[in-house]
Scaffold this active site. Structure first.
Site, PDB file in Angstrom:
ATOM      1  N   HIS A 252       0.851  -1.193   0.000  1.00 57.30           N
ATOM      2  CA  HIS A 252       0.000   0.000   0.000  1.00 57.30           C
ATOM      3  C   HIS A 252       0.880   1.234   0.000  1.00 57.30           C
ATOM      4  O   HIS A 252       1.934   1.239   0.645  1.00 57.30           O
ATOM      5  CB  HIS A 252      -0.915   0.017   1.241  1.00 57.30           C
ATOM      6  CG  HIS A 252      -2.083   0.925   1.078  1.00 57.30           C
ATOM      7  ND1 HIS A 252      -2.008   2.272   1.362  1.00 57.30           N
ATOM      8  CD2 HIS A 252      -3.332   0.696   0.623  1.00 57.30           C
ATOM      9  CE1 HIS A 252      -3.184   2.821   1.106  1.00 57.30           C
ATOM     10  NE2 HIS A 252      -3.998   1.891   0.645  1.00 57.30           N
ATOM     11  N   GLU A 307      -7.992  -5.262   0.182  1.00 61.20           N
ATOM     12  CA  GLU A 307      -8.545  -6.053  -0.920  1.00 61.20           C
ATOM     13  C   GLU A 307      -8.451  -7.554  -0.667  1.00 61.20           C
ATOM     14  O   GLU A 307      -9.257  -8.326  -1.183  1.00 61.20           O
ATOM     15  CB  GLU A 307      -7.832  -5.710  -2.235  1.00 61.20           C
ATOM     16  CG  GLU A 307      -7.794  -4.251  -2.595  1.00 61.20           C
ATOM     17  CD  GLU A 307      -9.158  -3.657  -2.834  1.00 61.20           C
ATOM     18  OE1 GLU A 307     -10.158  -4.351  -2.647  1.00 61.20           O
ATOM     19  OE2 GLU A 307      -9.211  -2.472  -3.185  1.00 61.20           O
TER      20      GLU A 307
HETATM   21  C1  LIG Z   1      -0.866  -0.838  -3.821  1.00 59.34           C
HETATM   22  C2  LIG Z   1       0.309  -0.579  -4.755  1.00 59.34           C
HETATM   23  C3  LIG Z   1      -0.234  -0.161  -6.131  1.00 59.34           C
HETATM   24  C4  LIG Z   1       1.167   0.572  -4.180  1.00 59.34           C
HETATM   25  O1  LIG Z   1       2.104   0.929  -5.172  1.00 59.34           O
HETATM   26  P1  LIG Z   1       3.374   1.859  -4.871  1.00 59.34           P
HETATM   27  O2  LIG Z   1       3.168   2.651  -3.631  1.00 59.34           O
HETATM   28  O3  LIG Z   1       3.661   2.598  -6.127  1.00 59.34           O
HETATM   29  O4  LIG Z   1       4.515   0.836  -4.523  1.00 59.34           O
HETATM   30  P2  LIG Z   1       5.567   0.243  -5.521  1.00 59.34           P
HETATM   31  O5  LIG Z   1       4.869  -0.433  -6.648  1.00 59.34           O
HETATM   32  O6  LIG Z   1       6.568   1.316  -5.847  1.00 59.34           O
HETATM   33  O7  LIG Z   1       6.235  -0.843  -4.602  1.00 59.34           O
HETATM   34  C5  LIG Z   1       7.472  -0.720  -3.903  1.00 59.34           C
HETATM   35  C6  LIG Z   1       8.238  -2.023  -4.078  1.00 59.34           C
HETATM   36  O8  LIG Z   1       7.488  -3.093  -3.502  1.00 59.34           O
HETATM   37  C7  LIG Z   1       7.115  -4.038  -4.517  1.00 59.34           C
HETATM   38  N1  LIG Z   1       5.698  -4.392  -4.309  1.00 59.34           N
HETATM   39  C8  LIG Z   1       4.687  -3.551  -3.939  1.00 59.34           C
HETATM   40  N2  LIG Z   1       3.539  -4.241  -3.841  1.00 59.34           N
HETATM   41  C9  LIG Z   1       3.841  -5.507  -4.143  1.00 59.34           C
HETATM   42  C10 LIG Z   1       3.070  -6.677  -4.218  1.00 59.34           C
HETATM   43  N3  LIG Z   1       1.762  -6.638  -3.955  1.00 59.34           N
HETATM   44  N4  LIG Z   1       3.664  -7.835  -4.573  1.00 59.34           N
HETATM   45  C11 LIG Z   1       4.990  -7.860  -4.842  1.00 59.34           C
HETATM   46  N5  LIG Z   1       5.780  -6.784  -4.774  1.00 59.34           N
HETATM   47  C12 LIG Z   1       5.221  -5.621  -4.441  1.00 59.34           C
HETATM   48  C13 LIG Z   1       7.297  -3.317  -5.851  1.00 59.34           C
HETATM   49  O9  LIG Z   1       7.562  -4.232  -6.878  1.00 59.34           O
HETATM   50  C14 LIG Z   1       8.451  -2.417  -5.541  1.00 59.34           C
HETATM   51  O10 LIG Z   1       9.628  -3.193  -5.595  1.00 59.34           O
HETATM   52  P3  LIG Z   1      11.043  -2.526  -6.045  1.00 59.34           P
HETATM   53  O11 LIG Z   1      11.380  -1.537  -4.969  1.00 59.34           O
HETATM   54  O12 LIG Z   1      11.963  -3.692  -6.107  1.00 59.34           O
HETATM   55  O13 LIG Z   1      10.804  -1.884  -7.362  1.00 59.34           O
HETATM   56  C15 LIG Z   1       1.205  -1.840  -4.873  1.00 59.34           C
HETATM   57  O14 LIG Z   1       1.640  -2.244  -3.590  1.00 59.34           O
HETATM   58  C16 LIG Z   1       0.478  -2.967  -5.584  1.00 59.34           C
HETATM   59  O15 LIG Z   1       0.497  -3.027  -6.811  1.00 59.34           O
HETATM   60  N6  LIG Z   1      -0.173  -3.911  -4.809  1.00 59.34           N
HETATM   61  C17 LIG Z   1      -0.931  -4.965  -5.430  1.00 59.34           C
HETATM   62  C18 LIG Z   1      -2.303  -4.447  -5.897  1.00 59.34           C
HETATM   63  C19 LIG Z   1      -3.250  -4.202  -4.741  1.00 59.34           C
HETATM   64  O16 LIG Z   1      -3.383  -5.014  -3.828  1.00 59.34           O
HETATM   65  N7  LIG Z   1      -3.939  -3.043  -4.815  1.00 59.34           N
HETATM   66  C20 LIG Z   1      -4.937  -2.656  -3.834  1.00 59.34           C
HETATM   67  C21 LIG Z   1      -4.446  -1.532  -2.982  1.00 59.34           C
HETATM   68  S1  LIG Z   1      -5.564  -1.157  -1.651  1.00 59.34           S
END
Ligand SMILES: CC(C)(COP(=O)(O)OP(=O)(O)OC[C@H]1O[C@@H](n2cnc3c(N)ncnc32)[C@H](O)[C@@H]1OP(=O)(O)O)[C@@H](O)C(=O)NCCC(=O)NCCS
Length: 362
Positions: A252, A307
């Site tokens: 998140h 979620e």
């Molecule tokens: C919620 C979300 C979009 C937040 O995105 P964000 O703040 O931009 O975070 P990032 O995508 O930059 O993630 C930071 C790091 O953690 C990793 N990461 C984040 N969520 C992850 C997940 N669910 N599974 C695996 N790796 C994850 C990213 O790959 C990134 O790795 P890196 O530093 O090696 O590049 C992201 O965590 C995600 O895609 N989660 C899955 C979808 C989800 O459950 N969404 C509902 C949110 S309420």
């Protein structure tokens, strides 16, 4: 240097909700959302968000009456709904119907317009689900409250009390969540002095994406993927992480600890009845994934989010995966409308800057 994904940028002052990512706390108008989900009805919390305080008895009765009065789909929207291609996703149907709803809507948005949208979301979704299955959509039942009526219109049966209670908690816990992508999209549209339905269409398009409201459908896929006859759940999760897959229901932008809504929904799952096995599987897999995320992504503080348990709760009340994201909108429409109204009260058009990294060619 630009802030990718606007991370850390404060774009508005708000008195609607407080999302504390370090403490793992979510407040609606100063009240703990988890407590509201246990004690209050959908209507009371929607009123709280829209109006800033909990209703007294007569305010609540008037609000419930106004919602019921607006539940029926206008005839021209019923016609539109019947004319749409059957293969459309429910989110696209919602967007199309909202576009056609209120041709006279202007800026600034009003609470009456908000009430109409809150009242109609369940009717549009349930009407489409029945219509696309070749069944006649049901008229809303005015003897039922908002959540009971949604369940009734979806299934055609009187809803079970355990399902009403689980769905009410889920809807309250997801009604509002600060400056998430869809709420921000709605505020950006409204900041141009465009009308409320247009702002909500922007929010719906944003909500549809798998990184936002589309995640719960992906969670069920994840839970099914890890239960294989040939490999252990640990092997499967390791393979996914080695391939760089994002595991839906984890991580998140704001919460760097467990999402408080996930904790509340874990309790709700217990109360859905007959879900013991589902719950213990979900809890075991959550623990496994949390450990492996810490190993593969150290320092990123990736924990379970709303979620993950939302998917398990909706599965337990027999909702189909393609109903999950639209059902999320049945609650979040309250947050969207409240934010759009707040934006209009002290508006300035959103217009951020960019950093040009191309070259000059002539
Ligand atoms: C919620 C979300 C979009 C937040 O995105 P964000 O703040 O931009 O975070 P990032 O995508 O930059 O993630 C930071 C790091 O953690 C990793 N990461 C984040 N969520 C992850 C997940 N669910 N599974 C695996 N790796 C994850 C990213 O790959 C990134 O790795 P890196 O530093 O090696 O590049 C992201 O965590 C995600 O895609 N989660 C899955 C979808 C989800 O459950 N969404 C509902 C949110 S309420």
């Amino acid at each position: 240097m630009h802030a990718k994904g606007l991370e850390g940028i404060v774009v508005a002052e708000t008195s609607i909700s407080d999302v504390d990512g370090k403490k793992g706390e979510l407040l609606y108008r100063g009240y703990d959302a988890g407590n509201l989900a246990q004690m209050q009805s959908f209507e009371e919390v929607a009123y709280l968000l829209l109006n800033g305080g909990l209703p007294n008895q007569s305010e609540l009765e008037a609000f419930i009456f106004a919602l019921k009065e607006k539940r029926t789909l206008p005839t021209e929207v019923q016609h539109l709904l019947r004319s749409l291609p059957k293969e459309l996703m429910i989110m696209d149907v919602l967007r199309s119907c909202i576009s056609s709803l209120n041709p006279k809507a202007t800026w600034p948005p009003t609470k009456e317009e908000a009430i109409q949208l809150i009242a109609l979301f369940p009717t549009i979704i349930a009407s489409w689900i029945r219509h696309s299955a070749g069944k006649v959509p049901l008229e809303p039942d005015h003897s039922l409250n908002h959540v009971q009526n949604y369940l009734y219109m979806m299934s055609g049966n009187q809803p079970e009390a355990a399902h009403v209670s689980a769905l009410t908690s889920y809807l309250i816990l997801t009604m509002e969540h600060g400056m998430n992508a869809s709420t921000f999209a709605a505020r950006v549209v409204s900041s141009t002095e465009s009308d409320l339905p247009s702002a909500i269409c922007g929010a719906l398009g944003t909500m549809k994406g798998p990184l936002h409201g589309g995640a719960p459908t992906g969670v069920l896929q994840l839970l099914s993927d890890v239960q294989s006859d040939t490999k252990s759940p640990e092997e499967i999760v390791r393979e996914k992480l080695q391939r760089g897959e994002k595991l839906m229901g984890f991580g998140h932008r704001v919460y760097k600890t467990t999402d408080p809504r996930a904790i509340a929904l874990r309790h709700v799952l217990k109360s859905t009845g007959g879900a013991d096995q589902v719950l213990s599987n979900a809890v075991d897999i959550e623990q496994l994934i949390t450990q492996l995320l810490a190993e593969y992504k150290p320092g990123r503080n990736l924990h379970v989010n709303v979620e993950y348990y939302a998917a398990a709760v909706m599965d337990a009340i027999a909702f189909k995966p393609d109903w999950f994201t639209p059902t999320f909108c049945v609650s979040r429409i309250v947050g969207w409308c409240t934010h759009v109204i707040e934006q209009s009260e002290d508006n300035r058009i959103f217009r951020p800057q960019q950093e040009y990294v191309g070259t000059r060619k002539n």
